[in-house]
Design a protein around this motif. Structure first.
Motif, PDB file in Angstrom:
ATOM      1  N   GLN A  34       0.742  -1.242  -0.019  1.00 34.50           N
ATOM      2  CA  GLN A  34      -0.131  -0.136  -0.019  1.00 34.50           C
ATOM      3  C   GLN A  34       0.740   1.310  -0.007  1.00 34.50           C
ATOM      4  O   GLN A  34       1.834   1.293   0.660  1.00 34.50           O
ATOM      5  N   VAL A  35       0.328   2.257  -0.702  1.00 35.52           N
ATOM      6  CA  VAL A  35       1.104   3.789  -0.735  1.00 35.52           C
ATOM      7  C   VAL A  35       0.054   4.447  -0.367  1.00 35.52           C
ATOM      8  O   VAL A  35      -0.968   4.624  -0.707  1.00 35.52           O
ATOM      9  N   VAL A  36       0.458   5.314   0.897  1.00 35.09           N
ATOM     10  CA  VAL A  36      -0.537   6.416   1.456  1.00 35.09           C
ATOM     11  C   VAL A  36       0.412   7.763   1.295  1.00 35.09           C
ATOM     12  O   VAL A  36       1.284   7.925   1.525  1.00 35.09           O
ATOM     13  N   LEU A  37      -0.572   8.907   0.734  1.00 37.63           N
ATOM     14  CA  LEU A  37      -0.149   9.982   0.643  1.00 37.63           C
ATOM     15  C   LEU A  37      -0.948  10.824   1.491  1.00 37.63           C
ATOM     16  O   LEU A  37      -2.041  10.669   1.900  1.00 37.63           O
ATOM     17  N   SER A  81       4.050   5.399   3.628  1.00 32.44           N
ATOM     18  CA  SER A  81       3.432   6.742   3.620  1.00 32.44           C
ATOM     19  C   SER A  81       4.603   7.739   3.315  1.00 32.44           C
ATOM     20  O   SER A  81       5.656   7.794   3.923  1.00 32.44           O
ATOM     21  N   LEU A  82       4.175   8.615   2.128  1.00 31.91           N
ATOM     22  CA  LEU A  82       5.096   9.570   1.839  1.00 31.91           C
ATOM     23  C   LEU A  82       4.469  11.017   2.312  1.00 31.91           C
ATOM     24  O   LEU A  82       3.261  11.263   1.869  1.00 31.91           O
ATOM     25  N   LEU A 119       9.520   9.112   4.316  1.00 36.04           N
ATOM     26  CA  LEU A 119       9.292   7.802   4.059  1.00 36.04           C
ATOM     27  C   LEU A 119       8.887   6.999   5.485  1.00 36.04           C
ATOM     28  O   LEU A 119       9.974   6.756   5.909  1.00 36.04           O
ATOM     29  N   ASP A 120       7.508   6.744   5.623  1.00 37.99           N
ATOM     30  CA  ASP A 120       7.478   5.929   6.741  1.00 37.99           C
ATOM     31  C   ASP A 120       7.098   4.526   6.322  1.00 37.99           C
ATOM     32  O   ASP A 120       5.992   4.459   5.642  1.00 37.99           O
ATOM     33  N   ILE A 125      12.545   7.192   7.248  1.00 37.89           N
ATOM     34  CA  ILE A 125      13.679   7.588   6.388  1.00 37.89           C
ATOM     35  C   ILE A 125      13.170   8.805   5.747  1.00 37.89           C
ATOM     36  O   ILE A 125      12.243   9.276   5.203  1.00 37.89           O
ATOM     37  N   GLY A 126      14.172   9.690   5.798  1.00 38.66           N
ATOM     38  CA  GLY A 126      14.298  11.160   5.515  1.00 38.66           C
ATOM     39  C   GLY A 126      15.096  11.437   4.313  1.00 38.66           C
ATOM     40  O   GLY A 126      16.480  10.938   4.499  1.00 38.66           O
TER      41      GLY A 126
END
Length: 179
Positions: free
Chosen positions: A33-36, A78-79, A88-89, A101-102
């Motif tokens: 899954q990708v969450v914005l 999650s971006l 980046l979570d 990650i930052g």
């Protein structure tokens, strides 16, 4: 960021890509899954941008290589943009945090700015129905997209292994988040 923009071009041939025959060996090293952020959809101002946003997310969730060093997936990513960084979570599917990650966005700014200018020029060329101009702009846009994807791979090296197609889709999302 046009829909269907998946050509890796010459730059992509130097970077790791997966073939359709690669099989299911890395199915855990993927994004489930990708969450914005909620406002991300409103940043996509044209129909083409909205389509690109949805297409990038769909593609990442169905076909991605996202191998987090020291961890197995699949992952939920999650971006978001926080100040001058891309956050980046990374979590497990059950919501358990895995790693944050930052990435400083400074190195991406020139490419994103130039890319946006080409997107605007592309939209104008479409409105004018100038086929030669559309083709020339599209070639430049693809080149910048490939450059951004290569930079994404480099910046994540040692933290996350991604392939070129995944990097291109992540770069699409970063461009939309930066609007």
């Amino acid at each position: 960021m046009m829909q269907g923009d998946d050509g890796a071009g010459a730059a992509g041939s130097q970077l790791r890509t997966r073939s359709p025959e690669a099989g299911d060996g890395d199915r855990g090293n993927r994004l489930a899954q990708v969450v914005l952020p909620e406002h991300a959809g409103s940043r996509a101002t044209t129909l083409a941008q909205k389509n690109d946003l949805q297409q990038a997310i769909t593609d990442l969730q169905h076909d991605s290589l996202f191998a987090l060093v020291g961890h197995s997936g699949p992952f939920v990513l999650s971006l978001s943009v926080q100040g001058r960084s891309l956050a980046l979570d990374v979590r497990r599917e059950d919501g358990t945090p895995v790693r944050a990650i930052g990435l400083a966005l400074g190195p991406f700014r020139r490419i994103i700015k130039d890319y946006r200018l080409l997107i605007d020029a592309y939209d104008e060329a479409l409105a004018d129905s100038n086929a030669f101009r559309i083709q020339a702009i599209d070639m430049g846009r693809r080149g910048l997209h490939n450059e951004g994807a290569g930079m994404m791979i480099e910046r994540l090296a040692g933290k996350v292994e991604i392939d070129f197609e995944t990097a291109r889709r992540l770069f699409t999302l970063v461009c939309l988040l930066q609007q």
